[in-house]
Scaffold this active site. Structure first.
Site, short mmCIF file in Angstrom:
data_model
loop_
_atom_site.label_atom_id
_atom_site.label_comp_id
_atom_site.label_asym_id
_atom_site.label_seq_id
_atom_site.Cartn_x
_atom_site.Cartn_y
_atom_site.Cartn_z
N GLU A 257 -56.20 -14.20 -10.20
CA GLU A 257 -56.17 -12.77 -10.54
C GLU A 257 -55.36 -12.58 -11.80
O GLU A 257 -54.28 -13.15 -11.95
CB GLU A 257 -55.47 -11.93 -9.44
CG GLU A 257 -56.18 -11.80 -8.13
CD GLU A 257 -55.35 -10.96 -7.14
OE1 GLU A 257 -54.65 -10.02 -7.58
OE2 GLU A 257 -55.41 -11.27 -5.94
N GLU A 308 -60.06 0.64 -7.18
CA GLU A 308 -60.04 0.66 -5.71
C GLU A 308 -59.15 1.82 -5.25
O GLU A 308 -57.93 1.72 -5.27
CB GLU A 308 -59.52 -0.67 -5.17
CG GLU A 308 -60.43 -1.85 -5.48
CD GLU A 308 -59.88 -3.16 -4.94
OE1 GLU A 308 -60.07 -3.42 -3.73
OE2 GLU A 308 -59.24 -3.90 -5.72
N LYS A 311 -56.27 1.37 -2.45
CA LYS A 311 -55.10 0.49 -2.61
C LYS A 311 -53.82 1.27 -2.41
O LYS A 311 -53.70 2.42 -2.83
CB LYS A 311 -55.10 -0.14 -4.01
CG LYS A 311 -56.27 -1.07 -4.29
CD LYS A 311 -56.03 -2.48 -3.79
CE LYS A 311 -55.12 -3.23 -4.71
NZ LYS A 311 -55.06 -4.67 -4.36
N GLU A 317 -52.02 0.49 -9.39
CA GLU A 317 -52.74 -0.54 -8.64
C GLU A 317 -54.17 -0.12 -8.30
O GLU A 317 -55.01 -0.96 -7.98
CB GLU A 317 -51.97 -0.91 -7.37
CG GLU A 317 -50.62 -1.54 -7.67
CD GLU A 317 -49.98 -2.16 -6.44
OE1 GLU A 317 -50.73 -2.67 -5.58
OE2 GLU A 317 -48.75 -2.12 -6.34
#
Length: 336
Positions: A257, A308, A311, A317
């Site tokens: 990642e 997302e 999250k 994030e």
């Protein structure tokens, strides 16, 4: 029990050389259908993808697409795989992965994620689970084509600066050394999640934005005879030095990642995300390696395919997506 045949030639083609992949995180309630995701990947020349858990319908959607996968084993499954027999692991593989997907499309099985730093309760189960899964792959004659590892957070290092001082947290030695031993004996890579953005946030008074974004110019850092112009290279090499310090030189490294958010935090923008990810892609495709391992391409998975919205944690994030929900790029990043 059904045994899946695989094409050795196709497997070798997928497995060769450094590659740029992308993480397909799915902690969201608004993602496009899998068929649309496949179209996005193929139309952008993305041939390898990380999926964080072995979700049957998702794997089925990738079957026959030619896209190779890193498939995650959730942390909470590790105790069962560790304490069960190799037969249990074989049944788990068949049921959860190989019944949905041709084996030659499976590049890696990622056993847990960031366990040692983020989810330490599961730490004792990581290597035993990997051993049982390896024995299952032996039965299937797949140990050469499917590699097992366990992605770790960069925080497994207690020292990362300068890179040559890279050292694993001594409190993790009882689990880290067996992991390294397993990787060395099975010719598998060490997997690490690297986020210069987070390092910049946590130390912006000493880590400049230019250094994090590959544009340090004359403000390069000298470490012995090596020169570092960016934090990504320094972070990767700190892990390489840490492995050497434990007596495991030569284990390849995969960055499972890395990325830069487009909003939600300090210096989070599309422009900076393009600068960071664009430089990572160029370095991978040119096989330049790092100052410590020049000319040895480092395989990298960019995070993330989409934002997302589910999250937790800091707002940024939720905003690592490279593509919008309509499948269009949020910024002009080339993958080849």
């Amino acid at each position: 029990m059904k045994f899946i045949n695989f094409n050795v030639k196709e497997c070798l083609l997928i497995a060769g050389g450094a590659a740029i992949g992308i993480c397909y995180g799915r902690v969201a309630d608004n993602l496009p259908p899998s068929s649309k995701v496949i179209d996005v990947l193929k139309s952008n020349g993305i041939s390898t993808t990380r999926i964080f858990n072995a979700d049957g319908p998702t794997l089925q959607s990738f079957s026959g697409t030619g896209i190779s996968l890193m498939i995650g084993v959730p942390n909470e499954i590790l105790p069962s795989l560790a304490s069960g027999t190799a037969l249990f692991s074989l049944q788990w593989l068949e049921t959860n992965i190989l019944s949905h997907l041709p084996s030659f499309q499976v590049r890696y099985i990622a056993v847990g994620n960031e366990v040692f730093s983020i989810d330490p309760f599961y730490s004792p189960y990581v290597v035993p689970a990997m051993i049982n899964l390896y024995h299952a792959l032996q039965v299937l004659n797949l140990t050469d084509s499917i590699k097992l590892s366990s992605p770790q957070a960069a925080s497994v290092l207690s020292i990362s600066y300068p890179p040559s001082a890279g050292t694993f947290n001594p409190y993790l030695q009882s689990v880290m050394v067996p992991l390294l031993r397993f990787l060395d004996s099975t010719k598998s890579p060490f997997m690490i999640n690297v986020y210069p953005y987070i390092s910049y946030l946590n130390s912006f008074e000493s880590v400049t934005l230019d250094y994090a974004l590959f544009r340090s110019g004359d403000n390069e850092i000298q470490d012995g005879g090596l020169t570092y112009g960016n934090l990504f290279d320094a972070s990767v090499d700190a892990v390489v030095y840490a492995m050497e310090r434990e007596g495991f030189a030569g284990i390849p490294l995969v960055v499972t990642e890395t990325g830069w958010p487009t909003s939600g935090g300090l210096a989070a923008s599309k422009e900076n995300a393009l600068a960071y990810n664009g430089n990572v892609v160029r370095r991978v495709l040119s096989d330049v390696g790092t100052p410590k391992i020049p000319g040895r391409g480092v395989e990298v998975y960019l995070f993330d395919l989409f934002d997302e919205n589910g999250k937790g944690g800091e707002e940024y994030e939720k905003h690592f997506g490279i593509f919008g929900l309509d499948g269009m790029k949020l910024y002009d990043l080339a993958f080849n």
